[in-house]
Write an enzyme that holds these catalytic residues in place. Structure first.
Site, PDB file in Angstrom:
ATOM      1  N   HIS A   1       1.150   5.759   1.507  1.00 35.46           N
ATOM      2  CA  HIS A   1       0.123   6.553   2.455  1.00 35.46           C
ATOM      3  C   HIS A   1       0.964   7.265   2.899  1.00 35.46           C
ATOM      4  CE1 HIS A   1      -2.218   7.464   5.554  1.00 35.46           C
ATOM      5  NE2 HIS A   1      -1.703   7.975   6.088  1.00 35.46           N
TER       6      HIS A   1
ATOM      7  N   SER B   1       5.195   6.964   1.804  1.00 34.16           N
ATOM      8  CA  SER B   1       5.492   5.439   2.805  1.00 34.16           C
ATOM      9  C   SER B   1       5.015   4.207   1.894  1.00 34.16           C
ATOM     10  CB  SER B   1       4.982   5.269   4.014  1.00 34.16           C
ATOM     11  OG  SER B   1       5.750   6.332   5.418  1.00 34.16           O
TER      12      SER B   1
ATOM     13  N   ASP C   1      -3.349   0.893   8.372  1.00 31.69           N
ATOM     14  CA  ASP C   1      -2.242   2.040   8.507  1.00 31.69           C
ATOM     15  C   ASP C   1      -1.194   1.551   7.845  1.00 31.69           C
ATOM     16  OD1 ASP C   1      -3.235   3.720   5.975  1.00 31.69           O
ATOM     17  OD2 ASP C   1      -4.331   4.607   6.894  1.00 31.69           O
TER      18      ASP C   1
ATOM     19  N   ASN D   1       0.872  -1.100  -0.171  1.00 32.84           N
ATOM     20  CA  ASN D   1      -0.131   0.461   0.042  1.00 32.84           C
ATOM     21  C   ASN D   1       0.418   1.285   0.177  1.00 32.84           C
ATOM     22  OD1 ASN D   1      -2.298   1.597   0.617  1.00 32.84           O
ATOM     23  ND2 ASN D   1      -1.879   1.559   2.527  1.00 32.84           N
TER      24      ASN D   1
HETATM   25  C1  GRF Z   1      -2.962   8.864  -2.562  1.00 35.19           C
HETATM   26  O1  GRF Z   1      -2.510   9.961  -2.267  1.00 35.19           O
HETATM   27  C2  GRF Z   1      -2.111   7.359  -2.082  1.00 35.19           C
HETATM   28  O2  GRF Z   1      -1.118   7.677  -1.563  1.00 35.19           O
HETATM   29  C3  GRF Z   1      -3.604   7.821  -1.318  1.00 35.19           C
HETATM   30  O3  GRF Z   1      -4.843   8.368  -1.717  1.00 35.19           O
HETATM   31  C4  GRF Z   1      -3.976   9.473  -2.722  1.00 35.19           C
HETATM   32  C5  GRF Z   1      -4.093   7.920  -3.985  1.00 35.19           C
HETATM   33  O4  GRF Z   1      -4.307   9.132  -5.719  1.00 35.19           O
HETATM   34  N1  GRF Z   1      -3.430   6.557  -0.942  1.00 35.19           N
HETATM   35  P1  GRF Z   1      -4.210   7.880  -6.916  1.00 35.19           P
HETATM   36  O5  GRF Z   1      -5.098   7.571  -7.099  1.00 35.19           O
HETATM   37  O6  GRF Z   1      -2.878   6.686  -7.029  1.00 35.19           O
HETATM   38  O7  GRF Z   1      -3.728   9.248  -7.773  1.00 35.19           O
END
Ligand code: GRF
Length: 220
Positions: free
Chosen positions: A109, A136, A145, A107
């Site tokens: 985050h 991260s 997370d 993932n």
């Molecule tokens: C990103 O900031 C990611 O870290 C978070 O949600 C956002 C998703 O953006 N979990 P995208 O859909 O990849 O453009």
């Protein structure tokens, strides 16, 4: 050839960064499918236009997390992936789902974990007054997370920042570290020391698992 399934909920810019890096760098991997829990996820268009199979498992059609996760796992498993990549996938997953993909689900985050888990991370960072923020990439464990950290990227917080400005600065480095981290997994270079819940990720051969961005958001 390793098989990757990517889960999204919206824009899909991290998915796009992974897809592009895989093609550009000739990874020994194939993005088999992009699955969204929302039918209107913009990223589905990019995936389809790039010849990737897309699928929607709409969470609103399920009355419990367990049944949604079971349907999602069913779709994922059709592709027998080596790795599941969560790229802006905005659903809390059940422990059973997480256990099923333990050690093979990543993932990203948008914070320097363990600071600011959950939502609105950029506003959380501004409210806390931190001077450094970031993103991260981590292995997914049952605690939201949380989980062994594969890579982190740091950006400055500057005067006048609002959540949108900070998000844009962080997103830029997300697009750098996420493809890198996925590639390390595909190359079989990641291992987790100790307990999965809090273990340390070892990269072999070693290289920096961090990125520091300068004020313009460029890696240094
Ligand atoms: C990103 O900031 C990611 O870290 C978070 O949600 C956002 C998703 O953006 N979990 P995208 O859909 O990849 O453009």
């Amino acid at each position: 050839m390793k098989k990757i399934v990517i889960l999204i909920s919206g824009r899909g810019s991290n998915m796009e960064a992974v897809v592009r890096a895989c093609a550009r760098e000739g990874w020994p991997a194939r993005i088999c499918a992009v699955i969204s829990n929302r039918p209107d996820a913009a990223g589905l268009g990019f995936a389809a236009a790039n010849g990737i199979e897309t699928k929607v498992v709409d969470h609103r059609r399920f009355d419990a997390r367990e049944s949604f996760d079971a349907a999602l796992a069913h779709e994922i498993d059709r592709f027998e992936p080596d790795l599941v990549v969560l790229a802006g996938f905005m659903r809390v997953l059940t422990d059973a789902f997480v256990a099923k993909y333990a050690g093979r689900m990543l993932n990203i985050h948008p914070s320097l974990l363990p600071s600011f888990p959950g939502l609105r991370t950029h506003q959380q960072a501004l409210d806390a007054g931190v001077r450094v923020h970031g993103a991260s990439v981590h292995f997914v464990t049952p605690t939201l997370d949380h989980g062994p950290i594969v890579a982190q990227a740091a950006v400055p917080v500057v005067a006048g920042d609002d959540a949108a400005a900070l998000a844009a600065r962080v997103l830029k480095v997300e697009h750098d570290i996420y493809p890198r981290a996925v590639r390390w997994f595909i190359e079989g270079r990641l291992s987790i020391e100790g307990e999965r819940q809090d273990g340390r990720v070892v990269l072999t051969p070693s290289e920096p698992q961090w990125l520091f961005a300068d004020i313009a958001g460029e890696g240094v």
